[in-house]
Scaffold this motif. Structure first.
Motif, short mmCIF file in Angstrom:
data_model
loop_
_atom_site.label_atom_id
_atom_site.label_comp_id
_atom_site.label_asym_id
_atom_site.label_seq_id
_atom_site.Cartn_x
_atom_site.Cartn_y
_atom_site.Cartn_z
N GLN A 282 21.87 27.63 112.35
CA GLN A 282 22.10 27.28 110.95
C GLN A 282 23.58 27.25 110.61
O GLN A 282 24.06 27.92 109.68
N ALA A 283 24.30 26.42 111.35
CA ALA A 283 25.76 26.37 111.24
C ALA A 283 26.21 25.91 109.86
O ALA A 283 27.28 26.29 109.39
N TRP A 284 25.41 25.07 109.19
CA TRP A 284 25.80 24.61 107.86
C TRP A 284 25.80 25.78 106.87
O TRP A 284 26.65 25.84 105.98
N LYS A 285 24.90 26.74 107.07
CA LYS A 285 24.87 27.94 106.22
C LYS A 285 26.12 28.77 106.48
O LYS A 285 26.77 29.27 105.56
N GLN A 286 26.45 28.90 107.77
CA GLN A 286 27.64 29.68 108.13
C GLN A 286 28.88 29.09 107.46
O GLN A 286 29.72 29.81 106.92
N ALA A 287 28.99 27.75 107.49
CA ALA A 287 30.18 27.09 106.94
C ALA A 287 30.25 27.28 105.42
O ALA A 287 31.32 27.58 104.87
N LEU A 288 29.10 27.14 104.76
CA LEU A 288 29.07 27.29 103.30
C LEU A 288 29.38 28.75 102.91
O LEU A 288 30.22 29.00 102.03
N ASP A 289 28.76 29.69 103.59
CA ASP A 289 28.98 31.10 103.28
C ASP A 289 30.42 31.53 103.55
O ASP A 289 30.96 32.40 102.89
N TYR A 290 31.03 30.89 104.53
CA TYR A 290 32.40 31.25 104.90
C TYR A 290 33.41 30.75 103.87
O TYR A 290 34.52 31.26 103.76
N GLY A 291 33.00 29.69 103.14
CA GLY A 291 33.94 29.09 102.19
C GLY A 291 34.78 27.99 102.80
O GLY A 291 35.84 27.65 102.26
N ALA A 292 34.32 27.41 103.90
CA ALA A 292 35.06 26.29 104.51
C ALA A 292 35.03 25.10 103.56
O ALA A 292 34.12 24.98 102.72
N LYS A 293 36.03 24.25 103.67
CA LYS A 293 36.10 23.06 102.82
C LYS A 293 35.58 21.82 103.52
O LYS A 293 35.32 20.80 102.90
N LEU A 294 35.49 21.90 104.84
CA LEU A 294 34.97 20.79 105.63
C LEU A 294 33.85 21.29 106.52
O LEU A 294 33.93 22.38 107.07
N ALA A 295 32.84 20.44 106.68
CA ALA A 295 31.78 20.73 107.65
C ALA A 295 31.60 19.44 108.45
O ALA A 295 32.40 18.52 108.34
N GLY A 296 30.55 19.38 109.25
CA GLY A 296 30.36 18.15 110.02
C GLY A 296 29.43 18.36 111.18
O GLY A 296 28.60 19.30 111.18
#
Ligand code: GRF
Length: 215
Positions: free
Chosen positions: A128-142
């Motif tokens: 669930q890498a998209w959750k990790q990115a959102l929870d981390y506060g990243a500005k870019l995902a992909g």
């Protein structure tokens, strides 16, 4: 790697909805990808990917991996290799396959197993890498399409596509935005592989220039 164009003989392993499988099949049907999906395998008996494979008249099978939840035990692994070989598969495509690939399968298809991961690796490997990115506060995902090695989401990177993370994103909206890019990236990476345009040099994937007259 880095040889002339071929028709890929693909075997797909998936555990979920199979939207990436459909994007690959669509690209083949539209004449954009020189490949054939020979077989689809799933560790989940009622996975939608199997239903979707049937709709496209692609041979498909459930592989019983009990009692493990995330591992492919030796027996299940051998069964996968047997089936993939029986269908003369030369390229193994992981499309949402939720089990760790072990040396037996890796050795049967050296540098021919590819995965898609819903993050810009090496950031946010694992589930669930998209959750990790959102929870981390990243500005870019992909998403990242990469060759599979012994590690978890550590293999040589072929293609990445990015999306913004928006202030009002939920897990669902972000994952949906990433999936739009996945459905472009996976067929594109396979197209480069089929065209013989990928060469791995010291874990870096070089994308060779298109030769004139290539498909
Ligand atoms: C995708 O988000 C992929 O990146 C991840 O699992 C998901 C599979 O989706 N590895 P689908 O089954 O292809 O729709």
């Amino acid at each position: 790697m880095g040889k002339s164009a071929v028709t890929l003989k693909i075997g797909i392993l998936g555990s979920g909805s199979g939207s990436n499988m459909v994007s690959i099949v669509d690209a083949i049907e539209r004449g954009k990808l020189n490949a054939e999906v020979k077989v689809v395998l799933s560790d989940v008996r009622d996975a939608k990917i199997l239903e979707r494979a049937q709709q496209h008249r692609i041979p498909c099978q459930w592989i019983d991996c009990a009692p493990y939840r995330t591992k492919l035990d030796d027996q299940a692994e051998q069964r996968c290799v047997q089936i993939l070989n029986a269908y003369e598969v030369d390229t193994v495509v992981l499309a949402g396959f939720m089990r760790i690939i072990k040396p037996g399968l890796l050795q049967a298809f050296p540098e021919r197993i590819i995965n898609i991961h819903p993050a810009l690796l090496p950031a946010f490997p694992g589930i669930q890498a998209w959750k990790q990115a959102l929870d981390y506060g990243a500005k870019l995902a992909g998403c990242t399409v990469h060759f599979v090695d012994q590690g978890t989401d550590t293999g040589p990177i072929i293609i990445q596509r990015s999306v913004p993370i928006l202030p009002d994103d939920t897990y669902e909206t972000l994952h949906a935005r990433i999936q739009v890019e996945e459905h472009i990236a996976y067929p594109e990476a396979l197209r480069l592989l089929a065209a013989g345009r990928l060469r791995i040099n010291d874990r870096k994937v070089e994308i060779l220039k298109e030769s004139r007259g290539a498909p």
